[in-house]
Design a protein around this motif. Structure first.
Motif, mmCIF file in Angstrom:
data_model
loop_
_atom_site.group_PDB
_atom_site.id
_atom_site.type_symbol
_atom_site.label_atom_id
_atom_site.label_comp_id
_atom_site.label_asym_id
_atom_site.label_seq_id
_atom_site.Cartn_x
_atom_site.Cartn_y
_atom_site.Cartn_z
ATOM 1 N N GLN A 35 2.183 6.066 -3.949
ATOM 2 C CA GLN A 35 3.454 6.367 -4.609
ATOM 3 C C GLN A 35 3.239 7.188 -5.873
ATOM 4 O O GLN A 35 3.992 8.119 -6.154
ATOM 5 C CB GLN A 35 4.201 5.069 -4.949
ATOM 6 N N GLU A 91 11.549 0.682 -0.648
ATOM 7 C CA GLU A 91 10.575 -0.306 -1.103
ATOM 8 C C GLU A 91 10.538 -1.517 -0.157
ATOM 9 O O GLU A 91 9.459 -2.006 0.201
ATOM 10 C CB GLU A 91 10.909 -0.734 -2.536
ATOM 11 N N SER A 120 8.838 -0.433 2.972
ATOM 12 C CA SER A 120 7.439 -0.143 2.678
ATOM 13 C C SER A 120 6.614 -1.424 2.551
ATOM 14 O O SER A 120 5.486 -1.505 3.048
ATOM 15 C CB SER A 120 7.374 0.694 1.389
ATOM 16 N N ARG A 135 4.758 -7.918 -2.881
ATOM 17 C CA ARG A 135 5.581 -7.420 -3.993
ATOM 18 C C ARG A 135 4.964 -7.845 -5.322
ATOM 19 O O ARG A 135 4.823 -7.037 -6.241
ATOM 20 C CB ARG A 135 7.000 -7.979 -3.860
#
Ligand code: HEM
Ligand code: MG
Length: 261
Positions: A157, A174, A177, A236
């Motif tokens: 990213q 996100e 992903s 995350r």
């Protein structure tokens, strides 16, 4: 020659034999006229005939069957994934999608992929060795852990944000992903410890082939939606660049800030 290789067995040092490939599902790469797309796993499942080898007619039924037989995905999980993917077919009320329909940039396909170039720089759906080499540089050691996966995601990213003037990565991107980046652990790894053997993952990406030659077998426990949610949550957290577990800073600590205090 894939058809021949599929019927061979190799003798192991201990005298046992192990099938070189998956019974009933020989690996046959795409021929001319077959559709493939930006998803290394859908391409792989098509190469093995778990979903249509020609990359067409991905109906709910076919996706549930393919992800179930190929990866032991729960039908409800595969069904949710189909619901998220059906927008790829521009026809109203479509009942199927094709693998090449997944190529449409900024619909499901997005920037900063682990193994594909950004659309701005060229082909957004064919495996790209240079991009994947960058990704692999963050996978240190023979076992990939969740921190290494997170680092490769963030690095891709940052590279895109820095060098691609058309970089787009929304909150929805996100969410998708996170699911993609954790996928190698789901397919090939240890879903409790969140680790996976690097050799299996590299073989999969670079060949679009299930790593049965390397000893992989489909998991015996089914993968359900809540398993994916737990793992994407852990990923995350691992993508954060700060190291504390708390999410806010106390006023007292802020008051000690020598710069802006
Ligand atoms: C990437 C679709 C199932 C693993 C992608 C992308 C799409 C997609 C559109 C491209 C995103 C990008 O730009 O990087 C789908 C659909 C599926 C499916 C429609 C089923 C209905 C799976 C499964 C796995 C998987 C079951 C593995 C367990 C991956 C991985 C990537 C990816 C690892 C990231 C590739 C990269 O970053 O280079 N998928 N996928 N997918 N998918 Fe899938
Ligand atoms: Mg992409």
């Amino acid at each position: 020659f894939p058809l021949l290789a599929s019927s061979l067995t190799i003798g192991l040092a201990c005298g046992q034999t192990q099938p070189l490939s998956i019974p009933g599902h020989p690996w046959i790469p795409a021929g001319s006229g077959d559709f493939r797309g930006p998803c290394p796993m859908m391409n792989t499942l098509a190469n093995h005939g778990f979903i249509q080898h020609d990359g067409r007619n991905m109906t709910r039924e076919n996706v549930i069957k393919g992800l179930g037989e190929g990866l032991n995905f729960d039908p409800a999980l595969a069904s949710v994934m189909f619901d998220q993917a059906i927008i790829a077919n521009p026809e109203p009320n479509a009942t199927y999608f094709t693998l090449d329909q997944l190529n449409k940039h900024n619909l499901l396909e997005h920037d900063a992929s682990l193994s594909r170039s950004d659309a701005y720089f060229g082909n957004n759906h064919v495996f790209n060795q240079t991009v994947f080499d960058q990704t692999k540089s963050y996978w240190q050691g023979p076992v990939i852990d969740i921190n290494m996966l997170a680092n490769s995601k963030v690095a891709r990213q940052l590279t895109s944000k820095a060098f691609n003037p058309t970089y787009v990565f929304t909150l929805l991107t996100e969410e998708f992903s996170l699911g993609e980046v954790i996928a190698p652990i789901i397919a090939f790894g240890d879903t409790d410890n969140l680790t996976v053997n690097r050799s299996l993952v590299e073989y999969f990406f670079e060949n679009e082939r299930l790593p049965s030659e390397l000893g992989w077998k489909v998991r015996s426990d089914v993968v359900a939606l809540q398993d994916v949610a737990r793992m994407t949550g852990a990923l995350r957290n691992a993508t954060k660049l700060t190291t504390d577990s708390a999410t806010t800073v106390s006023k007292r600590a802020l008051g000690r800030n020598p710069h802006f205090g």
